[in-house]
Design an enzyme around this catalytic site. Structure first.
Site, short mmCIF file in Angstrom:
data_model
loop_
_atom_site.label_atom_id
_atom_site.label_comp_id
_atom_site.label_asym_id
_atom_site.label_seq_id
_atom_site.Cartn_x
_atom_site.Cartn_y
_atom_site.Cartn_z
N ARG A 65 0.81 -1.22 0.00
CA ARG A 65 0.00 0.00 0.00
C ARG A 65 0.84 1.27 0.00
O ARG A 65 0.52 2.24 -0.68
CB ARG A 65 -0.91 -0.03 1.23
CG ARG A 65 -1.84 1.18 1.36
CD ARG A 65 -2.68 1.07 2.63
NE ARG A 65 -3.64 2.14 2.75
CZ ARG A 65 -4.86 2.13 2.26
NH1 ARG A 65 -5.27 1.06 1.59
NH2 ARG A 65 -5.69 3.15 2.41
N TYR A 66 1.92 1.29 0.76
CA TYR A 66 2.70 2.51 0.93
C TYR A 66 3.99 2.55 0.11
O TYR A 66 4.82 3.43 0.31
CB TYR A 66 3.06 2.70 2.42
CG TYR A 66 1.85 2.76 3.32
CD1 TYR A 66 0.83 3.68 3.10
CD2 TYR A 66 1.73 1.90 4.40
CE1 TYR A 66 -0.28 3.75 3.92
CE2 TYR A 66 0.62 1.96 5.25
CZ TYR A 66 -0.38 2.89 5.00
OH TYR A 66 -1.47 2.94 5.82
N HIS A 76 25.09 -19.74 1.51
CA HIS A 76 25.88 -18.74 2.24
C HIS A 76 25.91 -17.48 1.39
O HIS A 76 26.46 -17.46 0.29
CB HIS A 76 27.30 -19.24 2.48
CG HIS A 76 28.04 -18.45 3.53
ND1 HIS A 76 28.48 -17.17 3.32
CD2 HIS A 76 28.42 -18.77 4.80
CE1 HIS A 76 29.11 -16.73 4.39
NE2 HIS A 76 29.08 -17.68 5.31
N HIS A 127 -2.88 21.23 31.85
CA HIS A 127 -3.79 20.28 32.49
C HIS A 127 -5.17 20.32 31.81
O HIS A 127 -6.18 19.98 32.42
CB HIS A 127 -3.94 20.56 33.99
CG HIS A 127 -2.63 20.72 34.69
ND1 HIS A 127 -1.85 19.65 35.06
CD2 HIS A 127 -1.96 21.83 35.08
CE1 HIS A 127 -0.75 20.09 35.65
NE2 HIS A 127 -0.79 21.41 35.66
N SER A 136 -15.82 9.62 6.36
CA SER A 136 -16.47 8.56 7.12
C SER A 136 -17.43 7.82 6.22
O SER A 136 -18.10 8.43 5.38
CB SER A 136 -17.23 9.16 8.32
OG SER A 136 -18.09 8.19 8.89
N ASN A 161 -11.66 14.08 8.62
CA ASN A 161 -10.84 13.54 9.71
C ASN A 161 -9.37 13.93 9.55
O ASN A 161 -8.87 14.07 8.42
CB ASN A 161 -10.96 12.02 9.77
CG ASN A 161 -12.37 11.57 10.14
OD1 ASN A 161 -13.06 12.25 10.89
ND2 ASN A 161 -12.80 10.44 9.60
N ARG A 203 30.79 -13.95 19.18
CA ARG A 203 29.76 -13.67 18.19
C ARG A 203 28.73 -14.81 18.17
O ARG A 203 29.07 -15.98 18.24
CB ARG A 203 30.36 -13.53 16.78
CG ARG A 203 29.42 -12.88 15.73
CD ARG A 203 28.67 -13.89 14.89
NE ARG A 203 27.59 -13.23 14.16
CZ ARG A 203 27.67 -12.88 12.88
NH1 ARG A 203 28.76 -13.15 12.20
NH2 ARG A 203 26.65 -12.29 12.29
N SER A 258 22.19 -11.34 12.68
CA SER A 258 22.13 -11.41 11.22
C SER A 258 20.71 -11.19 10.69
O SER A 258 20.47 -10.34 9.84
CB SER A 258 22.66 -12.76 10.75
OG SER A 258 22.59 -12.85 9.33
N VAL A 268 18.19 -10.02 12.36
CA VAL A 268 17.65 -8.76 12.88
C VAL A 268 18.08 -7.58 12.00
O VAL A 268 17.28 -6.68 11.71
CB VAL A 268 18.10 -8.54 14.34
CG1 VAL A 268 17.72 -7.15 14.83
CG2 VAL A 268 17.48 -9.60 15.24
N LEU A 269 19.32 -7.59 11.55
CA LEU A 269 19.83 -6.49 10.74
C LEU A 269 19.08 -6.36 9.41
O LEU A 269 19.07 -5.29 8.80
CB LEU A 269 21.33 -6.69 10.47
CG LEU A 269 22.24 -6.37 11.65
CD1 LEU A 269 23.63 -6.96 11.43
CD2 LEU A 269 22.32 -4.87 11.89
#
Length: 532
Positions: free
Chosen positions: A84-85, A160, A240, A364, A372, A404, A409, A411-412
């Protein structure tokens, strides 16, 4: 009076068309990569001996695909960033995608081979001729989607990813008589993470300098423009949730511009680091082959030639502490923008802003009147998603077992998502700003109904002239009671004050009691100081 802000939104003209049209956006072949002068990043690639990162990257995705194919791809994408984006985040893909990772791996491997050829003690790799260096540079400059697909084909066999890049380069160079003699010096003394950490650093370097910082700058400039244009528009403050001393709309916008610019500056000053010290950070393999070479010095030269900051104290991996700083800074920028989004949302809800409508759009599905604040809601939602990912990256990446483990790996590979949701949020906020119109009549209405806010200056002047119990007297007059212009003026006239002081107080209205707000708003550019 209504102030139209639709013409104030800025447009990033550097966004490339991505997908069906070739792009050379990533790096300009005619320029060395230097952020210190424009984007203020502390890494620079200049001088004749240093790397000039450049590419004429080909089609990045779905070459020759029909519009229906693209629409199908959007419908089946797991992430909305790739569906979509896509159109709003696609400029990140050339650096933060799998293609970008493979490209930078190819670049690092080739530049390391060229570096070895320039070390006199490595006699087995003689200095390359200009033609050979040009051939190697041509592999970088001409790296295409077909090349990346070939690397992925090799990876299916090797299982690899970095080794697949090495084999790809050997294939590309085996027909070149000069380079063919030194094929085994591709990936010499390297662990995969030597290649990967530099590639990830270059990916972040490019994404931040070419996409993220320009988007941040556009956003900050848009808010700064609001500050200046609305510098003299008085507005009732709320602390407040209750009426408080008036301010100006512009000054409140200036606060956000300055806050965001501080985090932007911190991001631009974050040093992106790299290591090149072998399997456990000690140059074991290097020294075993060439014990007479100062390998730490060679590694430092190589890493800095790529425009990165050298980290000499590492294990198999660069410890990713700089990434944590980088992502935490982006997260704080995002937090401030969430605050902005929520304030604008609130100002829209109380009628201080109107939104320009677009023919055909629906607010809406059941309430036809609705307009909105979807851009600010979209921005806030994506900032939350981005920050969740950025927080995880910041907490996880600096932790690795002993010398290590492999948890970093996978995650990066998710850095692009965090940056993508951030970029989408910045663009949504900018789009929303472009639709805003100030409703001065509504602002005036609130100020006209809150004369009690003048209790503050009255009791302050009473203190100056020694009137006893000034706070208590104003509290009795105003707390929990209806206060209007007549009752305030009557109270002032009954005070034992010098006539000059009385006259000054009688001239005050909720509209004029704004202190230095306008001046602060007008000085926003000096406070922001993006340096452009």
């Amino acid at each position: 009076m209504e102030l139209n802000f639709s013409s104030m939104a800025l447009t990033n003209t550097k966004v490339p068309c991505f997908g069906l049209i070739p792009t050379g956006r990533l790096l300009n072949p005619s320029k060395s990569l230097c952020f210190t002068s424009h984007h203020h990043l502390p890494f620079s690639v200049s001088s004749t001996d240093s790397l000039k990162l450049m590419t004429s990257r080909k089609v990045i995705a779905m070459a020759g695909a029909s519009s229906r194919d693209l629409e199908m791809s959007n419908l089946t994408a797991l992430s909305p960033l790739d569906g979509r984006y896509w159109g709003k985040v696609k400029e990140l893909a050339s650096s933060m995608s799998e293609f970008g990772l493979i490209y930078f791996r190819v670049l690092v491997e080739i530049k390391w081979l060229i570096k070895l050829s320039n070390i006199p003690e490595v006699t087995e790799v003689p200095s390359f001729s200009k033609e050979a260096e040009s051939y190697l540079q041509g592999i970088i400059d001409g790296f295409s989607i077909d090349d990346a697909l070939e690397v992925k084909k090799i990876e299916k066999v090797t299982n690899h990813d970095v080794k697949a890049v090495e084999y790809f380069l050997k294939q590309k160079c085996e027909s070149h008589p000069e380079i063919a003699k030194v094929l085994e010096f591709f990936h010499f003394a390297c662990t995969s993470e030597d290649i990967n950490n530099l590639s990830h650093g270059l990916m972040l370097q490019d994404a931040i300098s070419s996409v993220i910082l320009p988007a941040m700058d556009e956003l900050i400039k848009s808010i700064s423009l609001m500050a200046k244009n609305f510098a003299y528009v008085p507005m009732l403050s709320r602390t407040h949730g209750q009426p408080a001393s008036p301010t100006t709309l512009g000054k409140e916008m200036a606060i956000f511009a300055v806050r965001l610019s501080e985090e932007r500056r911190c991001l631009s000053e974050t040093k992106i680091k790299g290591k090149f010290a072998g399997a456990v950070g000690n140059y074991n393999a290097h020294i075993s082959a060439y014990s007479n070479i100062d390998w730490p010095h060679v590694a430092e030269e190589f890493v800095t030639s790529l425009g990165l900051t050298f980290n000499p104290y590492v294990t198999q991996i660069e410890p990713h502490d700089y990434m944590a700083r980088l992502f935490n800074t982006i997260s704080q920028f995002n937090n401030i923008l969430i605050d902005f989004d929520r304030d604008i949302w609130s100002y829209i809800s109380v009628g201080y802003f109107k939104q320009i409508t677009k023919a055909g759009e629906i607010g809406s599905s059941t309430m036809p009147h609705k307009v909105n604040p979807i851009d600010f809601e979209n921005s806030e939602g994506n900032l939350g998603k981005a920050n969740a990912e950025l927080a995880f990256l910041s907490m996880k990446l600096p932790i690795s077992r002993m010398q290590r483990d492999l948890t970093d790996s996978t995650v990066l590979r998710n850095m692009g998502g965090a940056l993508g949701h951030s970029l989408l949020a910045y663009k949504s906020a900018i789009q929303g700003i472009g639709k805003l119109q100030v409703n001065e009549a509504r602002l005036k209405e609130d100020l006209d109904q809150t004369w009690e806010v003048l209790a503050e200056p009255i009791q302050t002047v009473m203190r100056r002239y020694g009137v006893p119990e000034p706070y208590e007297k104003l509290k009795e007059l105003t707390r929990g009671r209806a206060v209007n212009e007549e009752s305030i003026r009557k109270f002032i006239k009954g005070l034992e004050l010098p006539e000059e002081a009385k006259d000054q107080l009688l001239k005050l209205t909720p509209h004029t009691y704004v202190g230095a707000a306008a001046a602060l708003a007008l000085a926003v550019d000096e406070a922001v100081n993006l340096g452009d």
